[in-house]
Design an enzyme around this catalytic site. Structure first.
Site, mmCIF file in Angstrom:
data_model
loop_
_atom_site.group_PDB
_atom_site.id
_atom_site.type_symbol
_atom_site.label_atom_id
_atom_site.label_comp_id
_atom_site.label_asym_id
_atom_site.label_seq_id
_atom_site.Cartn_x
_atom_site.Cartn_y
_atom_site.Cartn_z
ATOM 1 N N LEU A 38 0.841 -1.201 0.000
ATOM 2 C CA LEU A 38 0.000 0.000 0.000
ATOM 3 C C LEU A 38 0.878 1.253 0.000
ATOM 4 O O LEU A 38 2.071 1.190 0.250
ATOM 5 C CB LEU A 38 -0.920 -0.024 1.218
ATOM 6 C CG LEU A 38 -1.766 -1.304 1.361
ATOM 7 C CD1 LEU A 38 -2.692 -1.184 2.569
ATOM 8 C CD2 LEU A 38 -2.581 -1.571 0.098
ATOM 9 N N ALA A 182 13.853 18.577 -17.179
ATOM 10 C CA ALA A 182 14.527 19.100 -15.981
ATOM 11 C C ALA A 182 13.500 19.517 -14.935
ATOM 12 O O ALA A 182 13.545 20.617 -14.387
ATOM 13 C CB ALA A 182 15.428 20.263 -16.359
ATOM 14 N N ALA A 320 2.023 14.495 -3.325
ATOM 15 C CA ALA A 320 1.404 13.630 -2.317
ATOM 16 C C ALA A 320 0.639 14.450 -1.274
ATOM 17 O O ALA A 320 -0.490 14.101 -0.903
ATOM 18 C CB ALA A 320 2.484 12.797 -1.637
ATOM 19 N N HIS A 444 19.013 31.071 17.955
ATOM 20 C CA HIS A 444 20.337 31.288 17.372
ATOM 21 C C HIS A 444 21.292 30.224 17.903
ATOM 22 O O HIS A 444 21.277 29.941 19.090
ATOM 23 C CB HIS A 444 20.855 32.671 17.768
ATOM 24 C CG HIS A 444 22.235 32.928 17.274
ATOM 25 N ND1 HIS A 444 22.500 33.174 15.940
ATOM 26 C CD2 HIS A 444 23.430 32.956 17.919
ATOM 27 C CE1 HIS A 444 23.812 33.345 15.793
ATOM 28 N NE2 HIS A 444 24.392 33.212 16.977
HETATM 29 P P1 NAI Z 1 7.639 17.908 -14.588
HETATM 30 O O1 NAI Z 1 6.376 18.262 -15.237
HETATM 31 O O2 NAI Z 1 7.971 18.450 -13.252
HETATM 32 O O3 NAI Z 1 8.874 18.298 -15.545
HETATM 33 C C1 NAI Z 1 8.968 17.795 -16.840
HETATM 34 C C2 NAI Z 1 9.926 18.641 -17.652
HETATM 35 O O4 NAI Z 1 10.134 18.003 -18.902
HETATM 36 C C3 NAI Z 1 9.406 20.036 -17.943
HETATM 37 O O5 NAI Z 1 10.388 20.986 -17.582
HETATM 38 C C4 NAI Z 1 9.164 20.016 -19.451
HETATM 39 O O6 NAI Z 1 9.411 21.266 -20.068
HETATM 40 C C5 NAI Z 1 10.168 18.986 -19.928
HETATM 41 N N1 NAI Z 1 9.834 18.321 -21.194
HETATM 42 C C6 NAI Z 1 8.623 17.855 -21.579
HETATM 43 N N2 NAI Z 1 8.722 17.293 -22.813
HETATM 44 C C7 NAI Z 1 10.020 17.407 -23.198
HETATM 45 C C8 NAI Z 1 10.754 17.010 -24.360
HETATM 46 N N3 NAI Z 1 10.175 16.373 -25.376
HETATM 47 N N4 NAI Z 1 12.082 17.297 -24.417
HETATM 48 C C9 NAI Z 1 12.687 17.922 -23.389
HETATM 49 N N5 NAI Z 1 12.040 18.314 -22.259
HETATM 50 C C10 NAI Z 1 10.728 18.055 -22.155
HETATM 51 O O7 NAI Z 1 7.659 16.307 -14.600
HETATM 52 P P2 NAI Z 1 8.477 15.210 -13.795
HETATM 53 O O8 NAI Z 1 9.782 15.718 -13.314
HETATM 54 O O9 NAI Z 1 8.453 14.027 -14.697
HETATM 55 O O10 NAI Z 1 7.553 14.947 -12.555
HETATM 56 C C11 NAI Z 1 6.230 14.448 -12.729
HETATM 57 C C12 NAI Z 1 5.336 14.916 -11.617
HETATM 58 O O11 NAI Z 1 5.705 14.320 -10.403
HETATM 59 C C13 NAI Z 1 5.375 16.416 -11.422
HETATM 60 O O12 NAI Z 1 4.065 16.871 -11.235
HETATM 61 C C14 NAI Z 1 6.189 16.596 -10.188
HETATM 62 O O13 NAI Z 1 5.805 17.742 -9.451
HETATM 63 C C15 NAI Z 1 5.903 15.310 -9.417
HETATM 64 N N6 NAI Z 1 7.064 14.980 -8.599
HETATM 65 C C16 NAI Z 1 7.303 15.678 -7.482
HETATM 66 C C17 NAI Z 1 8.424 15.444 -6.729
HETATM 67 C C18 NAI Z 1 8.667 16.250 -5.546
HETATM 68 O O14 NAI Z 1 7.752 16.879 -5.052
HETATM 69 N N7 NAI Z 1 9.887 16.312 -5.047
HETATM 70 C C19 NAI Z 1 9.385 14.423 -7.107
HETATM 71 C C20 NAI Z 1 9.051 13.755 -8.316
HETATM 72 C C21 NAI Z 1 7.923 14.031 -9.021
#
Ligand code: NAI
Length: 468
Positions: A38, A182, A320, A444
């Protein structure tokens, strides 16, 4: 037939937290998940295992690159990758087991299998051995989350072209890892393998990394990651990926110029898509939007009465903690209370080193909305604790309303940004001003003093720096 007040489909952070809140409010509750473990993507193949690897690889980075600065000499430090991966798996097991325990102690009925809504109030669960169980429920919540988005010309093959799931368990660091995207996943998992010895190249379509976060801090993060050895190609559009015999050739274009990259693994991290495939039976009539996300109203109810949806499967940031808040609010609405989520106070974090965190509006977003804002900044190089820690990279930045001084956004780049952002989030939740925060006593020496100082800097009265 079993009859419930609420049946929740999906036991990720949205679903399982909703189940606990429902049990607390005395609702007869069931939860269904197709996985044995889960906790959903977050606990099994997302937030938790990635943080386990980020911490382990950060320790290795510290030992090999930073320890000598503290007068600690460690020779021949090496990584035992199987041990590192098995520690990660143990953490996942402890937490997913913990969720199972929580379901039990809250008397939530747990069904393992694939759920389908056949009609309002009716859900069937198909188990692994082909049996089907029918459940009846006054209310149904869809909390089925999201899955990695694929590029049409780079379908996942599980070995060379991979998603975050496989990138959490490479048997050895790939010599060359190419990351497409990125965003949070690309930067976090790119960091892990860079620290463990891979040559990591990130290709990003936009002219910046970490879209959605403060631009100034994102640029500083890119500089820090570049100094750690990661390579970035921005404004680079990937046009093709050819994978053969455990090797990939990636074609891209940058400003009209054709580029080619070679890699052993390609991590596609271009976002995630809402996942409700096969969950809503034909004729139920739950509406999806143009991105196949379940459409809901502000009470999380779909167009079909008593069917609700929360988390990654609906619109909004795929986080999440956003799903958890929605799960709680949705249940409270069902129970006749006024459940509510404040979308202006949801922090976002990228767990690199330094970590990048933000909550509320960035400076650019506020200006785009035509808001008149004041900015307060404070660098960690002027913070005693950060210097004592030899960890003085980054800064805190506040965006405050110029007339009312209300804090609209807060942004932190620092090794511990994920913890530091919580204070600013609370102040935003309470509608507080930069003066409220600046007049609050902070212990501090702590990193959090930089948060106070940045708040004071909004009125150009930071103490340990010349105010401009
Ligand atoms: P993301 O949407 O954050 O970033 C994807 C990136 O890929 C964007 O900058 C976009 O411009 C680029 N991109 C899209 N198509 C492309 C292409 N053909 N060529 C080059 N660049 C391209 O997606 P990500 O990192 O995959 O994460 C997915 C989801 O999971 C997001 O909503 C993210 O917020 C969430 N997540 C959150 C985390 C955290 O809170 N630490 C950790 C991992 C994921």
């Amino acid at each position: 037939m079993d009859k419930f007040d609420v049946v929740i489909i999906g036991a990720g952070p949205g679903g399982y937290v909703a189940a606990i809140r429902a049990a607390q409010l005395g609702l007869k509750t069931a939860i269904i998940d197709k996985e044995k473990e889960l906790g959903g993507t977050c606990l099994r193949i997302g937030c938790i295992p990635s943080k386990a690897l980020l911490t382990s690889s950060d320790h290795f980075h510290f030992i090999s690159k930073e320890a000598a600065k503290h007068g600690i000499l460690v020779e021949n430090s090496r990584v035992d990758l199987p041990a590192m991966l098995s520690r990660k798996d143990k953490v996942v097991k402890a937490l997913t087991g913990g969720v199972r325990q929580l379901m039990k102690s809250n008397k939530v009925a747990l069904f393992e299998g694939t759920a389908m809504i056949n009609a309002p109030g009716k859900v069937s669960v198909k188990t692994g051995n082909g049996e089907t169980q029918e459940l009846e429920s006054e209310n149904i919540i869809i909390a089925t989350g999201s899955v990695p988005a694929e590029l049409p010309f780079a379908r996942f093959d599980g070995t060379t072209i991979v998603s975050s799931t496989e990138a959490l368990s490479f048997a050895e660091p790939p010599a060359k890892l190419l990351v497409i995207g990125a965003g949070a996943i690309g930067l976090e998992l790119g960091s892990v393998w860079n620290r463990l010895g891979s040559e990591v190249t990130v290709l990003e379509f936009l002219p910046r990394i970490a879209v959605g976060f403060d631009l100034e801090l994102s640029n500083l993060l890119q500089r820090a990651l570049t100094a750690q050895g990661m390579k970035f190609h921005l404004e680079t559009k990937v046009t093709g990926v050819k994978a053969e015999n455990g090797h990939a050739v990636v074609s891209a274009t940058k400003g009209g110029e054709a580029l080619t990259f070679e890699a052993d693994k390609v991590l596609v991290a271009v976002g995630r898509r809402a996942f409700a495939d096969g969950v809503i039976g034909q004729g139920v009539g739950v509406e999806l939007d143009d991105r196949k996300r379940v459409k809901v109203d502000r009470h999380f109810q779909t167009n079909v009465e008593h069917i609700y949806a929360i988390g990654d499967v609906i619109a909004g940031p795929m986080l999440a903690h956003k799903a958890e808040e929605e799960g709680i609010a949705c249940i409270e609405n069902i129970a006749g209370k006024a459940g509510h989520v404040n979308y202006d106070a949801i922090p976002g974090i990228i767990y690199t080193n330094p970590e990048l965190a933000g909550v509320g509006l960035t400076e650019d977003q506020a200006k785009e909305k035509g808001m008149n804002v004041r900015i307060g900044k404070f660098p960690f190089r002027a913070n005693g604790r950060a210097l004592a820690n030899e960890d003085a990279e980054g800064l805190v930045k506040f965006v405050a309303d110029a007339e009312t001084d209300r804090i609209l956004g807060a942004h932190v780049l620092q090794h511990a940004a994920s913890e530091l952002i919580a204070e600013a989030t609370s102040v935003i939740e309470f509608g507080g001003s930069s003066e409220d925060l600046g007049r609050t006593c902070h212990a501090h020496p702590t990193l959090s003093e930089a948060v106070k100082e940045a708040a004071l800097a909004v009125e150009k009265r930071a103490i340990h720096i010349v105010n401009r």
